[in-house]
Design a protein around this motif. Structure first.
Motif, PDB file in Angstrom:
ATOM      1  N   ASN A 473       0.825  -1.213   0.000  1.00 37.73           N
ATOM      2  CA  ASN A 473       0.000   0.000   0.000  1.00 37.73           C
ATOM      3  C   ASN A 473       0.862   1.268   0.000  1.00 37.73           C
ATOM      4  OD1 ASN A 473      -2.732   0.963  -0.111  1.00 37.73           O
ATOM      5  ND2 ASN A 473      -2.441   1.800   1.931  1.00 37.73           N
ATOM      6  N   SER A 474       1.860   1.267  -0.870  1.00 35.73           N
ATOM      7  CA  SER A 474       2.714   2.446  -0.996  1.00 35.73           C
ATOM      8  C   SER A 474       2.273   3.275  -2.191  1.00 35.73           C
ATOM      9  CB  SER A 474       4.179   2.041  -1.140  1.00 35.73           C
ATOM     10  OG  SER A 474       4.381   1.235  -2.294  1.00 35.73           O
ATOM     11  N   SER A 475       2.599   4.557  -2.122  1.00 35.63           N
ATOM     12  CA  SER A 475       2.270   5.482  -3.200  1.00 35.63           C
ATOM     13  C   SER A 475       3.240   6.648  -3.139  1.00 35.63           C
ATOM     14  CB  SER A 475       0.827   5.987  -3.061  1.00 35.63           C
ATOM     15  OG  SER A 475       0.527   6.956  -4.043  1.00 35.63           O
ATOM     16  N   GLY A 477       6.420   6.793  -3.162  1.00 38.17           N
ATOM     17  CA  GLY A 477       7.576   6.619  -2.304  1.00 38.17           C
ATOM     18  C   GLY A 477       7.264   6.548  -0.831  1.00 38.17           C
ATOM     19  N   ASN A 478       5.970   6.427  -0.464  1.00 39.11           N
ATOM     20  CA  ASN A 478       5.573   6.304   0.941  1.00 39.11           C
ATOM     21  C   ASN A 478       4.594   5.160   1.094  1.00 39.11           C
ATOM     22  OD1 ASN A 478       6.755   8.699   2.457  1.00 39.11           O
ATOM     23  ND2 ASN A 478       5.764   9.733   0.738  1.00 39.11           N
ATOM     24  N   VAL A 479       4.746   4.386   2.190  1.00 37.02           N
ATOM     25  CA  VAL A 479       3.679   3.467   2.561  1.00 37.02           C
ATOM     26  C   VAL A 479       2.605   4.280   3.285  1.00 37.02           C
ATOM     27  CG1 VAL A 479       4.928   1.297   2.639  1.00 37.02           C
ATOM     28  CG2 VAL A 479       5.066   2.843   4.580  1.00 37.02           C
ATOM     29  N   VAL A 480       1.352   3.892   3.057  1.00 38.41           N
ATOM     30  CA  VAL A 480       0.218   4.672   3.545  1.00 38.41           C
ATOM     31  C   VAL A 480      -0.600   3.816   4.506  1.00 38.41           C
ATOM     32  CG1 VAL A 480      -1.847   5.976   2.901  1.00 38.41           C
ATOM     33  CG2 VAL A 480       0.167   5.991   1.392  1.00 38.41           C
ATOM     34  N   PHE A 481      -0.916   4.365   5.666  1.00 37.58           N
ATOM     35  CA  PHE A 481      -1.753   3.675   6.658  1.00 37.58           C
ATOM     36  C   PHE A 481      -3.206   3.733   6.198  1.00 37.58           C
ATOM     37  CE2 PHE A 481      -4.423   3.801  10.500  1.00 37.58           C
ATOM     38  CZ  PHE A 481      -3.999   2.660  11.144  1.00 37.58           C
ATOM     39  N   ASP A 482      -3.791   2.578   5.935  1.00 37.28           N
ATOM     40  CA  ASP A 482      -5.187   2.464   5.498  1.00 37.28           C
ATOM     41  C   ASP A 482      -6.008   1.944   6.677  1.00 37.28           C
ATOM     42  OD1 ASP A 482      -7.629   1.922   4.371  1.00 37.28           O
ATOM     43  OD2 ASP A 482      -6.852   0.780   2.674  1.00 37.28           O
ATOM     44  N   ALA A 483      -6.889   2.786   7.202  1.00 33.68           N
ATOM     45  CA  ALA A 483      -7.584   2.471   8.456  1.00 33.68           C
ATOM     46  C   ALA A 483      -8.326   1.143   8.402  1.00 33.68           C
ATOM     47  CB  ALA A 483      -8.543   3.597   8.817  1.00 33.68           C
ATOM     48  N   LYS A 484      -8.858   0.778   7.260  1.00 29.99           N
ATOM     49  CA  LYS A 484      -9.670  -0.443   7.209  1.00 29.99           C
ATOM     50  C   LYS A 484      -8.842  -1.714   7.282  1.00 29.99           C
ATOM     51  CE  LYS A 484     -10.033  -0.903   2.126  1.00 29.99           C
ATOM     52  NZ  LYS A 484      -9.232   0.285   1.764  1.00 29.99           N
ATOM     53  N   GLN A 485      -7.525  -1.627   7.018  1.00 27.86           N
ATOM     54  CA  GLN A 485      -6.674  -2.811   6.991  1.00 27.86           C
ATOM     55  C   GLN A 485      -6.098  -3.180   8.356  1.00 27.86           C
ATOM     56  OE1 GLN A 485      -7.776  -3.930   3.853  1.00 27.86           O
ATOM     57  NE2 GLN A 485      -5.785  -4.918   4.025  1.00 27.86           N
ATOM     58  N   TYR A 486      -6.364  -2.349   9.382  1.00 28.83           N
ATOM     59  CA  TYR A 486      -5.694  -2.541  10.669  1.00 28.83           C
ATOM     60  C   TYR A 486      -6.676  -2.520  11.832  1.00 28.83           C
ATOM     61  CZ  TYR A 486      -1.540  -1.464   7.916  1.00 28.83           C
ATOM     62  OH  TYR A 486      -0.558  -1.490   6.980  1.00 28.83           O
ATOM     63  N   LYS A 487      -6.214  -3.072  12.941  1.00 29.69           N
ATOM     64  CA  LYS A 487      -6.892  -2.890  14.226  1.00 29.69           C
ATOM     65  C   LYS A 487      -5.831  -2.650  15.288  1.00 29.69           C
ATOM     66  CE  LYS A 487      -7.342  -7.918  15.047  1.00 29.69           C
ATOM     67  NZ  LYS A 487      -7.280  -8.465  13.689  1.00 29.69           N
ATOM     68  N   GLU A 488      -6.194  -1.843  16.288  1.00 25.44           N
ATOM     69  CA  GLU A 488      -5.282  -1.589  17.397  1.00 25.44           C
ATOM     70  C   GLU A 488      -5.481  -2.733  18.385  1.00 25.44           C
ATOM     71  OE1 GLU A 488      -2.625   0.598  20.067  1.00 25.44           O
ATOM     72  OE2 GLU A 488      -2.819   0.075  17.975  1.00 25.44           O
ATOM     73  N   ARG A 489      -4.752  -3.850  18.172  1.00 26.56           N
ATOM     74  CA  ARG A 489      -4.935  -5.037  19.004  1.00 26.56           C
ATOM     75  C   ARG A 489      -4.155  -4.937  20.311  1.00 26.56           C
ATOM     76  NH1 ARG A 489      -6.867  -7.789  21.896  1.00 26.56           N
ATOM     77  NH2 ARG A 489      -7.208 -10.031  21.929  1.00 26.56           N
ATOM     78  N   PRO A 490      -2.839  -4.638  20.279  1.00 31.87           N
ATOM     79  CA  PRO A 490      -2.125  -4.520  21.563  1.00 31.87           C
ATOM     80  C   PRO A 490      -2.609  -3.302  22.346  1.00 31.87           C
ATOM     81  CG  PRO A 490      -0.605  -4.873  19.727  1.00 31.87           C
ATOM     82  CD  PRO A 490      -1.927  -4.539  19.138  1.00 31.87           C
ATOM     83  N   TYR A 512      -0.714  -4.980   4.256  1.00 35.22           N
ATOM     84  CA  TYR A 512      -0.457  -4.366   5.552  1.00 35.22           C
ATOM     85  C   TYR A 512       1.032  -4.417   5.856  1.00 35.22           C
ATOM     86  CZ  TYR A 512       0.024  -8.956   7.906  1.00 35.22           C
ATOM     87  OH  TYR A 512       0.438 -10.201   8.307  1.00 35.22           O
ATOM     88  N   THR A 513       1.458  -3.530   6.720  1.00 32.17           N
ATOM     89  CA  THR A 513       2.845  -3.490   7.163  1.00 32.17           C
ATOM     90  C   THR A 513       2.853  -3.279   8.673  1.00 32.17           C
ATOM     91  OG1 THR A 513       2.930  -1.153   6.524  1.00 32.17           O
ATOM     92  CG2 THR A 513       3.834  -2.749   4.953  1.00 32.17           C
TER      93      THR A 513
END
Length: 801
Positions: A473-475, A477-490, A512-513
């Motif tokens: 999910n880079s664009s 020259g930057n990887v981009v945080f996509d809210a739907k691909q992640y959860k704050e598990r810890p 995801y990264t």
């Protein structure tokens, strides 16, 4: 001869030119109509267009007329009327066509305007009706359309004879009419419309009230309130009047009654309710109020996951629970606080919080439905949904996230990670996931007032991030945080004035990264971002929902899950392209987030490819320990799916070696399965609960973990194993608490010998202490109580009356 011919040709040309010049000017041609305007017919409300066509010398001008009067601005070869009305019917339209040679007037065209055609439309549907046997019921419809309208009512799709008006009143009803469906067909010359069906409910004659649940006795501490409730059946409406010692209480007319703040003088008061309706009344049993002297002020707080930033899992200030009173005779389930969703986050606890002018010991609970609750921790007495305050983290028009095609957190994702509390800032910090009606997903950081639940610091803060890299999910020259691909598990981590978040994916669903983010505790503004797999994929931070740890210097420690790791190292021993999947990492925070050190096994790439990473379990920071040479060692221990226990030196973690694990200590063959949990540490002993294995105690001597456990439980814990907690009064009365999540059993063991089971929640008769299980739940022990998250509540265990 040639000269003679030339003269003749020139003379001929001049003659031709002279003749042409004499005939080059022509007379204008007057206009002539080649197309006459045609008659037009429209319905009222429509427009009509008239068209002509003319020939003649240009320019040609046009002037349309209506009934002989010029129409302003109508000067083109066609004319479209405004929306017509019935008054325009019969109007005559012609056009005067002109040029420099004259003008001509067209034949008139007649406009015919007819009334608008409209089939019936129902504007108010018949409504459901409820009556008592012997009464009639009236159904009504409202419709529009070209008159006349006709009506035919139907009962259960059969026409009712003579029911031909906008309203229909039934004959006197009987119980056999209950559930009958009524609709009406409205007709005119242009069509029909059928209404929705309205349902007739016919109830029997009024039934006097009956008490189905009597008010229960209540026991509270002085300074608290008490709530009495009654449940009754009978024909509605039911009215309620609560009484105290036989006298009506003014304004107490609901199904429940909450007393004012109690004193010990209120002990022994009796409360009952009189329930009435049109058919009679009934008086409930009396319930007694017992008011005990107020509990001694607690000074213990639990503000973060596993008690402290070291994630030791031990509470050394527990004076009420002892090795002698934790047994099924004296100890058990006291009740449950009911909430609106799964409790995946560990509950937190504050002593002596002022809420609504009263000082309370408060339990804070976050749910996957996106809600945060504050409960009076001392008010538990059976099952209760009464709270001090409740706040939703959902924005206007939003709902919680779906499970994103992954069953790990399901069926909804709201608040998954354990929040963190900053008492000095009067705030509890929470990360919540949601989505709106258009399908956009959001991750937001909230800071909520500890006393009211209100948003603080102009929150919430919507979480976005970019980081240099070309990974998933880079664009640009930057990887981009996509809210739907992640959860704050810890769980969240706070160090001084900064809140740290670490992110996992939904299952291993790419792209995801590996994201770590820092936010100001005062403004919620993002202050630093680090991606640990910026040029690859995966590397989610899972740790079974535990939490990253921190040492006194402010360094972060946690373990990444399976992901890309670059085995080509730079001169400092770090991955050349920055990818550090499946690493036990140390991050410095003094100048923003930065990878300061790490350890990963020699077979890290194979582990990630096989999904046997050790990021499934949480790391733990040990107390500083002294080795055999008198050197103080700063150690951390972690384990994962590979069933190995890794002990790293936090000052020199070992990095990567392709042929051997460069690590302080590594123990194999002692855990009976993978680790999806976090250990606890107490009295120089590490307690581990792997999948399918016993809970095991590994003593620490001269800064080394024992190669074999000193004791272990007889019970083996199925997936996902268990994350233990320890309660003790200093170094005495150490109790190890563990939960069988799949089977929903709470265990208590003697910390000095795990073969000595003190209690489990299956021991008491009649399922007295049973509760519902939930994945990855950690028992939280404080002030004489054990709190356990369930799918719908927090179960509370403690000394029995």
């Amino acid at each position: 001869m040639r000269q003679t011919i030339l003269v003749f040709q020139l003379t001929a040309v001049l003659a031709a030119f002279s003749l042409a010049g004499c005939s080059g000017t022509t007379n204008p041609v007057p206009p002539s109509l080649s197309v006459q305007p045609a008659n037009a017919a429209v319905n009222a409300g429509q427009t009509a267009t008239f068209v002509t066509s003319a020939t003649g010398t240009s320019p040609i001008s046009y002037q349309w007329r209506k009934n002989g009067a010029s129409i302003p601005g109508a000067m083109a070869s066609s004319y479209t009327t405004p929306a017509t009305t019935l008054a325009d019917n019969g109007a005559k339209f012609d056009v005067v066509v002109s040029n420099s040679a004259g003008s001509v007037t067209s034949s008139p065209a007649t406009l015919t305007v007819s009334p608008a055609s409209m089939a019936p439309t129902i504007t108010m549907q018949p409504a459901n009706q409820t009556v008592i046997t012997g009464q009639t019921a009236t159904f009504t419809v409202t419709a529009t359309g070209v008159a006349p309208l006709s009506y035919q009512w139907r009962k259960n799709l059969t026409a009712v004879n003579g029911a031909n008006a906008p309203s229909y009143t039934t004959p006197a009803t009987s119980i056999t009419d209950n559930g009958a469906k009524f609709d009406v067909i409205v007709s005119n010359s242009l069509g029909t419309a059928t209404s929705n069906q309205a349902i007739l409910t016919v109830n029997s004659a009024p039934v006097a009230p009956t008490i189905t649940t009597q008010p229960a006795n209540q026991t509270v501490a002085a300074g608290q309130t008490a709530t009495f409730s009654v449940v009754a059946s009978g024909t509605t409406p039911l009215t309620y009047q609560w009484q105290k010692n036989g006298s009506a209480i003014s304004g107490a007319t609901a199904t429940s009654y909450t007393t004012p703040v109690t004193t010990t003088a209120d002990s022994g008061e009796m409360f009952r309710a009189v329930v009435s309706n049109s058919a009679g009344s009934v008086t409930s049993n009396s319930a007694a109020l017992t008011v005990n002297p107020g509990t001694a002020n607690s000074s213990v707080d639990v503000v973060t996951y596993h008690y402290d930033n070291g994630r030791s899992g031990m509470n050394l200030n527990e004076t009420l629970l002892t090795l002698t009173n934790v047994n099924s005779t004296q100890f058990g389930k006291k009740g449950e606080f009911i909430v609106d969703g799964k409790v995946d986050a560990q509950p937190l606890y504050l002593s002596q919080v002022t809420i609504n002018g009263q000082t309370k010991n408060v339990l804070y609970v976050a749910t996957e439905h996106g809600s945060v609750y504050a409960f009076d921790a001392d008010s538990i007495n059976g099952t209760t949904s009464a709270f001090l305050w409740k706040t939703t983290t959902l924005g206007s028009g939003e709902i919680t996230s779906d499970n994103r095609g992954c069953g790990q957190v399901s069926p909804e994702i709201g608040i998954t990670a354990t929040p963190v509390i900053d008492r000095a800032r009067n705030a509890i910090y929470v990360v919540a996931m949601s989505k709106n009606a258009s399908g956009s997903y959001f991750q937001r950081l909230h800071a909520l007032n500890l006393s009211t639940g209100a948003e603080l610091f102009s929150g919430p803060q919507t979480i976005t991030a970019t980081y240099p890299g070309t990974g998933d999910n880079s664009s640009g020259g930057n990887v981009v945080f996509d809210a739907k691909q992640y959860k704050e598990r810890p769980g969240l981590l706070q160090i001084n004035g900064t809140i740290y978040t670490t992110w996992s994916s939904h299952c291993d669903i790419r792209p995801y990264t590996s994201w770590v983010m820092a936010f100001s505790a005062d403004t919620l503004a993002q202050t630093s971002v680090l991606n640990l797999v910026p040029n690859g994929s995966e590397g989610g931070i899972w740790m079974a929902g535990t939490a990253p740890a921190a040492d006194p210097a402010g360094n972060l420690f946690f373990i990444l899950g399976n992901g890309d790791f670059d085995t080509t190292l730079n001169p400092s021993g770090f991955p050349a392209n920055g990818n550090c999947g499946n690493c036990f990492v140390k991050l410095s925070t003094s100048s923003g987030l930065k990878l300061a050190d790490y350890f990963t096994p020699h077979n890290t790439v194979a582990e990630s490819n096989a999904d046997t990473d050790f990021g499934s379990g949480g790391g733990i920071l040990l107390l500083d320990v002294t080795d055999s040479g008198g050197v103080t060692r700063h150690l951390s221990v972690g384990a994962g799916k590979d069933s190995l226990i890794y002990v790293v030196d936090r000052d020199s973690m070992g990095k990567f070696n392709a042929t051997t694990d460069q690590i302080y200590q590594e123990i194999s063959g002692q855990l009976g399965g993978g680790v999806f949990s976090m250990p606890a540490f107490f009295n120089n002993t590490v307690y581990y609960g792997a999948v399918g294995d016993a809970l095991k105690a590994f003593p620490v001597t001269t800064a080394r973990l024992a190669a074999t456990p000193s004791s272990q439980s007889t019970h083996h814990f199925v997936y996902p194993g268990t994350t233990p907690s320890v309660s003790a009064n200093g170094a005495t009365n150490g109790i190890v608490w563990a939960i069988e999540n799949t089977g929903a059993i709470l265990f208590a063991y003697d910390a000095t010998d795990l073969t000595k089971e003190l209690y489990d929640s299956n021991q008491a008769a009649n399922n007295r202490d049973h509760f519902s299980g939930n994945k990855f739940i950690t028992p939280m022990v404080v002030n004489g109580k054990v709190y356990v998250g369930t799918p719908t509540s927090v179960a509370v265990f403690g000394p029995l009356p």
